[in-house]
Design a protein around this motif. Structure first.
Motif, mmCIF file in Angstrom:
data_model
loop_
_atom_site.group_PDB
_atom_site.id
_atom_site.type_symbol
_atom_site.label_atom_id
_atom_site.label_comp_id
_atom_site.label_asym_id
_atom_site.label_seq_id
_atom_site.Cartn_x
_atom_site.Cartn_y
_atom_site.Cartn_z
ATOM 1 N N TYR A 1 -20.469 -10.262 12.606
ATOM 2 C CA TYR A 1 -20.376 -8.716 13.037
ATOM 3 C C TYR A 1 -19.046 -8.289 14.086
ATOM 4 O O TYR A 1 -18.654 -7.333 14.014
ATOM 5 N N ASP A 2 -18.978 -9.517 14.992
ATOM 6 C CA ASP A 2 -17.798 -9.242 15.966
ATOM 7 C C ASP A 2 -16.376 -9.237 14.845
ATOM 8 O O ASP A 2 -15.425 -8.320 15.300
ATOM 9 N N GLU A 3 -16.505 -10.148 13.887
ATOM 10 C CA GLU A 3 -15.215 -9.767 13.057
ATOM 11 C C GLU A 3 -15.144 -8.457 12.141
ATOM 12 O O GLU A 3 -14.394 -7.751 11.955
ATOM 13 N N TYR A 4 -16.432 -8.305 11.492
ATOM 14 C CA TYR A 4 -16.685 -7.125 10.785
ATOM 15 C C TYR A 4 -16.467 -5.900 11.223
ATOM 16 O O TYR A 4 -15.877 -4.668 10.671
ATOM 17 N N PHE A 5 -16.758 -5.739 12.835
ATOM 18 C CA PHE A 5 -16.589 -4.594 13.483
ATOM 19 C C PHE A 5 -15.260 -4.480 14.202
ATOM 20 O O PHE A 5 -15.009 -3.712 14.944
ATOM 21 N N ALA A 6 -14.426 -5.363 13.916
ATOM 22 C CA ALA A 6 -13.131 -5.259 14.405
ATOM 23 C C ALA A 6 -12.157 -4.592 13.211
ATOM 24 O O ALA A 6 -11.833 -5.108 12.298
ATOM 25 N N VAL A 7 -11.707 -3.504 13.502
ATOM 26 C CA VAL A 7 -11.188 -2.665 12.390
ATOM 27 C C VAL A 7 -9.830 -2.237 12.562
ATOM 28 O O VAL A 7 -9.164 -2.117 13.985
ATOM 29 N N LEU A 8 -9.017 -2.073 11.776
ATOM 30 C CA LEU A 8 -7.541 -1.509 11.847
ATOM 31 C C LEU A 8 -7.020 -0.345 11.041
ATOM 32 O O LEU A 8 -7.952 -0.327 10.025
ATOM 33 N N ASP A 9 -6.228 0.322 11.387
ATOM 34 C CA ASP A 9 -5.961 1.413 10.636
ATOM 35 C C ASP A 9 -4.666 1.299 9.669
ATOM 36 O O ASP A 9 -3.951 0.254 9.783
ATOM 37 N N LEU A 10 -4.783 1.751 8.530
ATOM 38 C CA LEU A 10 -3.908 1.703 7.527
ATOM 39 C C LEU A 10 -2.818 2.997 7.538
ATOM 40 O O LEU A 10 -3.379 4.136 7.910
ATOM 41 N N THR A 11 -1.460 2.930 7.425
ATOM 42 C CA THR A 11 -0.649 4.151 7.268
ATOM 43 C C THR A 11 -1.205 4.896 6.124
ATOM 44 O O THR A 11 -1.672 4.430 5.168
ATOM 45 N N GLU A 12 -0.788 6.319 6.274
ATOM 46 C CA GLU A 12 -1.147 6.872 5.226
ATOM 47 C C GLU A 12 -0.485 6.692 3.920
ATOM 48 O O GLU A 12 -1.153 6.772 2.748
ATOM 49 N N GLU A 13 0.734 6.417 3.981
ATOM 50 C CA GLU A 13 1.237 6.065 2.609
ATOM 51 C C GLU A 13 0.950 4.715 2.067
ATOM 52 O O GLU A 13 0.854 4.920 0.857
ATOM 53 N N PHE A 14 0.674 3.866 2.834
ATOM 54 C CA PHE A 14 0.264 2.811 2.264
ATOM 55 C C PHE A 14 -1.255 2.968 1.422
ATOM 56 O O PHE A 14 -1.636 2.609 0.078
ATOM 57 N N TYR A 15 -2.043 3.530 2.055
ATOM 58 C CA TYR A 15 -3.343 3.951 1.900
ATOM 59 C C TYR A 15 -3.350 4.637 0.463
ATOM 60 O O TYR A 15 -3.907 4.569 -0.644
ATOM 61 N N LEU A 16 -2.474 5.923 0.722
ATOM 62 C CA LEU A 16 -2.728 6.695 -0.643
ATOM 63 C C LEU A 16 -2.042 6.116 -1.875
ATOM 64 O O LEU A 16 -2.255 6.202 -2.870
ATOM 65 N N GLU A 17 -0.986 5.612 -1.670
ATOM 66 C CA GLU A 17 -0.014 4.793 -2.902
ATOM 67 C C GLU A 17 -1.126 3.817 -3.427
ATOM 68 O O GLU A 17 -1.099 3.613 -4.748
ATOM 69 N N THR A 18 -1.777 3.106 -2.664
ATOM 70 C CA THR A 18 -2.772 1.953 -3.356
ATOM 71 C C THR A 18 -3.895 2.546 -4.126
ATOM 72 O O THR A 18 -4.144 2.259 -5.204
ATOM 73 N N VAL A 19 -4.321 3.637 -3.663
ATOM 74 C CA VAL A 19 -5.319 4.328 -4.379
ATOM 75 C C VAL A 19 -4.807 4.889 -5.684
ATOM 76 O O VAL A 19 -5.412 4.754 -6.523
#
Length: 414
Positions: A289-307
């Motif tokens: 959970y130390d790993e699982y709860f270490a989070v990073l943000d994605l840029t808007e363009e990467f996330y929306l283009e991937t979806v």
């Protein structure tokens, strides 16, 4: 707005976590009373309170050595290429004999590359391993510009060119699509650094096949819904303030909501282990959970283009995906060996979605194609755990080794 609320909650709760940590540190002063049942329960509760947070910094890989043939080889992490949104990390070993170079392509989906720690350590036994270590978008100032789907592909090409001719690619989960696109683009351009083999593990090449809950979520709403409801602005004074991102804490919430009972049971078990003094069992859960709860943000363009491009419009399998204005033609992949790997119980990327890659490379000769379906594993079991180490990895190693030998035999004077 969501990001501002989240940051406010984290700051407001910080004093309570600090107080719980201070109380824990008093344990040594409690002498014998610290071992009473009531004291152990109190201490377990305090430790659980200190852990009630997310972090936004990558955990260390912590791989200090690895077994190479008959000896233990020391491992040193070094950054060999540093780009605004990611770095190329090399796990250098103190060995003399060269090993096949492998670029491990980590997902950019809310967690750091250290999620693949077990994958790296296993590969290191027989390979010279590099990994895409993506940076947290909330740490990249707006002045660095955009980072979308096409930029991700460009980064992979730059990294492969840094490795030089003859490298191999192993892509895990979401970036299987970008890895295949990069290979197709390099193949068409006859780039000498086109990977010698391409292993795609549990990736969404064609989401029309056996749609999962994740796939259905992506298609239940138009892309405008994702932009309106899931994208936030990084608040001041973070380095990327003003950048529009898909926050890692929202991705984590989505993952947890898929199986909340499992995570609740895990934390109940952690509390019980702490109370009963079962340190080894508790440490395993805490490490996860130390790993699982270490989070990073994605840029808007990467996330929306991937979806949109991968999960809604399925552009790659339909032959509609473009890179820098030109259609991506996977049929140009004729010399790169292709291995696809799937897990029988994968509820994120179901059986058939990754193996669909073989349909996109009609000119690739049969002896350069392989597929491995692993019984009894879910998504994470494809690249982590005993079945990965004992059953899946030998197949990956065999494909890489066979292409290395084939290249040696085709080289004049060999």
């Amino acid at each position: 707005m969501w990001y501002h609320i989240y940051e406010a909650q984290m700051q407001a709760s910080a004093p309570f976590r600090a107080a719980a940590l201070a109380a824990l540190q008093m344990r040594s002063a409690m002498n014998g009373t610290a071992d009473s049942p009531a004291a152990r329960q109190m201490m377990a509760a305090l430790e659980m309170a200190t852990r009630a947070k997310l972090t936004h910094v990558s955990q260390p890989f912590g791989i200090k050595s690895v077994q190479v043939e008959n000896r233990e080889a020391l491992v040193v992490e070094e950054t060999v290429l540093d780009l605004p949104f990611g770095r190329l990390l090399h796990f250098r070993k103190d060995i003399d004999s060269p090993q096949p170079r492998v670029l491990l392509v980590a997902p950019l989906s809310g967690h750091f590359a250290t999620l693949l720690r077990n994958t790296v350590k296993t590969l290191l036994q027989d390979h010279d391993v590099y990994i895409t270590d993506w940076k947290n978008a909330r740490e990249v100032p707006v002045v660095q510009g955009r980072f979308g789907f096409e930029e991700y592909v460009d980064y992979l090409i730059k990294m492969l060119e840094h490795l030089g001719p003859g490298a191999h690619v192993v892509a895990v989960c979401q970036p299987c699509v970008q890895a295949m696109v990069a290979t197709a683009v390099m193949s068409e351009q006859k780039n000498p650094c086109t990977p010698r083999s391409l292993t795609l593990m549990a990736g969404p090449i064609d989401c029309r096949i056996n749609p999962t809950t994740v796939n259905k979520l992506a298609t239940d709403h138009p892309i405008e819904w994702f932009q309106t409801n899931l994208i936030s602005t990084v608040p001041f004074p973070l380095p990327a303030w003003g950048r529009r991102v898909y926050p890692g804490f929202m991705q984590l919430a989505a993952f947890v909501s898929m199986n909340p009972e499992r995570h609740l049971d895990a934390h109940k078990s952690l509390f019980r282990h702490l109370v009963e003094g079962e340190d080894d069992e508790a440490e395993k859960i805490k490490t996860f959970y130390d790993e699982y709860f270490a989070v990073l943000d994605l840029t808007e363009e990467f996330y929306l283009e991937t979806v949109a491009w991968v999960f809604q419009e399925m552009r790659l399998p339909l032959g509609r995906l473009k890179h820098r204005g030109k259609l991506v033609d996977c049929s140009k992949i004729t010399r790169t060996a292709l291995l696809t790997v799937e897990g029988e119980r994968d509820d994120i990327c179901s059986v058939g979605q990754t193996s669909a890659a073989h349909e996109l490379v009609p000119k690739l000769r049969p002896h350069l194609r392989s597929h491995h379906l692993q019984p009894g594993v879910g998504h994470y079991g494809v690249f982590s755990g005993r079945k990965w180490e004992n059953q899946i990895y030998p197949t990956v190693r065999s494909v890489i080794l066979s292409t290395e030998k084939a290249e040696e035999m085709s080289t004049p004077g060999s």
